[in-house]
Design a protein around this motif. Structure first.
Motif, PDB file in Angstrom:
ATOM      1  N   ASN A 120      44.848  45.558  -5.056  1.00  0.00           N
ATOM      2  CA  ASN A 120      46.227  45.208  -5.389  1.00  0.00           C
ATOM      3  C   ASN A 120      47.205  46.026  -4.537  1.00  0.00           C
ATOM      4  O   ASN A 120      48.020  46.798  -5.041  1.00  0.00           O
ATOM      5  CB  ASN A 120      46.500  45.409  -6.878  1.00  0.00           C
ATOM      6  CG  ASN A 120      47.793  44.757  -7.327  1.00  0.00           C
ATOM      7  OD1 ASN A 120      48.497  44.138  -6.535  1.00  0.00           O
ATOM      8  ND2 ASN A 120      48.116  44.905  -8.590  1.00  0.00           N
ATOM      9  N   SER A 175      44.077  42.013  -2.318  1.00  0.00           N
ATOM     10  CA  SER A 175      44.679  41.215  -3.386  1.00  0.00           C
ATOM     11  C   SER A 175      44.536  41.897  -4.744  1.00  0.00           C
ATOM     12  O   SER A 175      43.854  42.912  -4.887  1.00  0.00           O
ATOM     13  CB  SER A 175      44.020  39.835  -3.431  1.00  0.00           C
ATOM     14  OG  SER A 175      42.745  39.911  -4.075  1.00  0.00           O
ATOM     15  N   HIS A 234      41.172  39.482   0.630  1.00  0.00           N
ATOM     16  CA  HIS A 234      40.708  39.481  -0.759  1.00  0.00           C
ATOM     17  C   HIS A 234      40.691  40.910  -1.308  1.00  0.00           C
ATOM     18  O   HIS A 234      41.099  41.146  -2.450  1.00  0.00           O
ATOM     19  CB  HIS A 234      39.330  38.831  -0.861  1.00  0.00           C
ATOM     20  CG  HIS A 234      38.919  38.552  -2.273  1.00  0.00           C
ATOM     21  ND1 HIS A 234      37.610  38.440  -2.651  1.00  0.00           N
ATOM     22  CD2 HIS A 234      39.634  38.367  -3.414  1.00  0.00           C
ATOM     23  CE1 HIS A 234      37.544  38.198  -3.955  1.00  0.00           C
ATOM     24  NE2 HIS A 234      38.761  38.152  -4.437  1.00  0.00           N
ATOM     25  N   ASP A 263      42.742  41.007  -7.105  1.00  0.00           N
ATOM     26  CA  ASP A 263      41.344  41.017  -7.545  1.00  0.00           C
ATOM     27  C   ASP A 263      40.691  42.378  -7.325  1.00  0.00           C
ATOM     28  O   ASP A 263      39.791  42.763  -8.067  1.00  0.00           O
ATOM     29  CB  ASP A 263      40.514  39.964  -6.790  1.00  0.00           C
ATOM     30  CG  ASP A 263      40.725  38.557  -7.287  1.00  0.00           C
ATOM     31  OD1 ASP A 263      41.306  38.381  -8.384  1.00  0.00           O
ATOM     32  OD2 ASP A 263      40.308  37.625  -6.577  1.00  0.00           O
ATOM     33  N   PHE A 264      41.146  43.091  -6.291  1.00  0.00           N
ATOM     34  CA  PHE A 264      40.547  44.389  -5.966  1.00  0.00           C
ATOM     35  C   PHE A 264      41.617  45.480  -5.966  1.00  0.00           C
ATOM     36  O   PHE A 264      42.024  45.952  -7.010  1.00  0.00           O
ATOM     37  CB  PHE A 264      39.810  44.333  -4.623  1.00  0.00           C
ATOM     38  CG  PHE A 264      38.495  43.612  -4.702  1.00  0.00           C
ATOM     39  CD1 PHE A 264      37.348  44.252  -5.159  1.00  0.00           C
ATOM     40  CD2 PHE A 264      38.393  42.278  -4.330  1.00  0.00           C
ATOM     41  CE1 PHE A 264      36.134  43.600  -5.251  1.00  0.00           C
ATOM     42  CE2 PHE A 264      37.179  41.614  -4.414  1.00  0.00           C
ATOM     43  CZ  PHE A 264      36.052  42.271  -4.878  1.00  0.00           C
ATOM     44  N   LYS A 314      34.183  50.100 -10.694  1.00  0.00           N
ATOM     45  CA  LYS A 314      34.701  49.655 -11.995  1.00  0.00           C
ATOM     46  C   LYS A 314      35.458  50.770 -12.709  1.00  0.00           C
ATOM     47  O   LYS A 314      36.376  50.495 -13.482  1.00  0.00           O
ATOM     48  CB  LYS A 314      33.564  49.118 -12.852  1.00  0.00           C
ATOM     49  CG  LYS A 314      32.986  47.832 -12.279  1.00  0.00           C
ATOM     50  CD  LYS A 314      31.802  47.327 -13.076  1.00  0.00           C
ATOM     51  CE  LYS A 314      31.215  46.092 -12.407  1.00  0.00           C
ATOM     52  NZ  LYS A 314      29.979  45.662 -13.047  1.00  0.00           N
ATOM     53  N   THR A 323      37.208  45.466 -10.826  1.00  0.00           N
ATOM     54  CA  THR A 323      36.188  44.817 -11.656  1.00  0.00           C
ATOM     55  C   THR A 323      35.844  43.402 -11.235  1.00  0.00           C
ATOM     56  O   THR A 323      34.940  42.794 -11.807  1.00  0.00           O
ATOM     57  CB  THR A 323      36.643  44.794 -13.127  1.00  0.00           C
ATOM     58  OG1 THR A 323      37.899  44.107 -13.212  1.00  0.00           O
ATOM     59  CG2 THR A 323      36.779  46.208 -13.676  1.00  0.00           C
ATOM     60  N   TRP A 324      36.557  42.837 -10.246  1.00  0.00           N
ATOM     61  CA  TRP A 324      36.266  41.459  -9.840  1.00  0.00           C
ATOM     62  C   TRP A 324      34.806  41.343  -9.435  1.00  0.00           C
ATOM     63  O   TRP A 324      34.247  42.224  -8.796  1.00  0.00           O
ATOM     64  CB  TRP A 324      37.137  41.028  -8.660  1.00  0.00           C
ATOM     65  CG  TRP A 324      36.853  39.618  -8.240  1.00  0.00           C
ATOM     66  CD1 TRP A 324      37.479  38.498  -8.692  1.00  0.00           C
ATOM     67  CD2 TRP A 324      35.855  39.164  -7.318  1.00  0.00           C
ATOM     68  NE1 TRP A 324      36.929  37.381  -8.104  1.00  0.00           N
ATOM     69  CE2 TRP A 324      35.925  37.763  -7.256  1.00  0.00           C
ATOM     70  CE3 TRP A 324      34.883  39.807  -6.555  1.00  0.00           C
ATOM     71  CZ2 TRP A 324      35.088  36.989  -6.451  1.00  0.00           C
ATOM     72  CZ3 TRP A 324      34.043  39.045  -5.754  1.00  0.00           C
ATOM     73  CH2 TRP A 324      34.152  37.653  -5.707  1.00  0.00           C
ATOM     74  N   ASN A 325      34.200  40.235  -9.800  1.00  0.00           N
ATOM     75  CA  ASN A 325      32.846  39.944  -9.360  1.00  0.00           C
ATOM     76  C   ASN A 325      32.569  38.477  -9.583  1.00  0.00           C
ATOM     77  O   ASN A 325      33.334  37.784 -10.242  1.00  0.00           O
ATOM     78  CB  ASN A 325      31.799  40.794 -10.085  1.00  0.00           C
ATOM     79  CG  ASN A 325      30.653  41.176  -9.167  1.00  0.00           C
ATOM     80  OD1 ASN A 325      30.372  40.485  -8.181  1.00  0.00           O
ATOM     81  ND2 ASN A 325      30.006  42.275  -9.468  1.00  0.00           N
ATOM     82  N   ALA A 326      31.489  38.034  -9.031  1.00  0.00           N
ATOM     83  CA  ALA A 326      31.008  36.669  -9.229  1.00  0.00           C
ATOM     84  C   ALA A 326      29.499  36.755  -9.308  1.00  0.00           C
ATOM     85  O   ALA A 326      28.895  37.760  -8.922  1.00  0.00           O
ATOM     86  CB  ALA A 326      31.448  35.778  -8.072  1.00  0.00           C
TER      87      ALA A 326
END
Length: 181
Positions: free
Chosen positions: A77, A72, A69, A74-75, A143, A148-151
């Motif tokens: 790349n 990927s 992850h 999301d982070f 960030k 910036t991915w987060n949940a």
């Protein structure tokens, strides 16, 4: 005469720490990295040409799914941005305290950062190699670098903190001086 120093990867480690669910800290490492430093003397006050790179695909958090992850889009790349890079612009000391200023590039975004440096000393090892040791630490906002991915949990807690702590144990090896032929 300028001296070139190269990282000893078997006696160095580059790690990062980030809060997960804001209650625990996850530690990750870069397993493949490189660092070169040029000094005018064995005194690192004269350090210049400080260049560090880390291979994004070498991230290891002791969890293969999390590592995938992080690599990927999301982070980090990793497919598009295979390395992170730090170029030192100034090294200054004030007694026992030292700061290393430079430009960090992650995901193609470059920002200035400052790192705290503790110089452990210089010794000659049993094999006749001159080595210098350092502990380097700092903090960045992920960030700021497009990570910036987060949940958010059902209770409204953030899954991954913005603040990333950087910690490195670095051992440099003085390279053989070249003689003009």
């Amino acid at each position: 005469m300028a001296m070139n120093w190269k990282i000893d990867p078997t006696h160095s480690e580059i790690q990062f720490k980030v809060k997960h669910l804001m209650i625990t800290t996850v530690t990750g490492y870069f397993k493949q990295f490189d660092l070169n430093v040029v000094t005018d003397t064995e005194n690192f006050i004269t350090a210049k040409n400080i260049e560090f790179t880390a291979d994004i695909n070498s991230i290891d958090t002791n969890n293969a799914q999390r590592d995938a992850h992080l690599k990927s889009a999301d982070f980090f790349n990793a497919e598009e941005y295979g390395q992170l890079r730090f170029v030192g612009t100034k090294y200054e000391t004030n007694g026992e305290d030292a700061k290393l200023y430079g430009e960090l590039t992650v995901r193609g975004i470059t920002k200035p950062i400052a790192l705290t440096v503790e110089h452990g000393g210089i010794v000659v090892d049993p094999y006749g190699q001159t080595k210098a040791g350092f502990t380097v630490s700092g903090k960045i906002s992920r960030k700021d670098f497009g990570l910036t991915w987060n949940a958010v949990t059902e209770a409204g807690s953030v899954v991954v903190s913005d603040e990333i702590k950087i910690h490195a144990e670095v051992q440099l090896v003085k390279q053989a001086e070249l003689v003009n032929a």
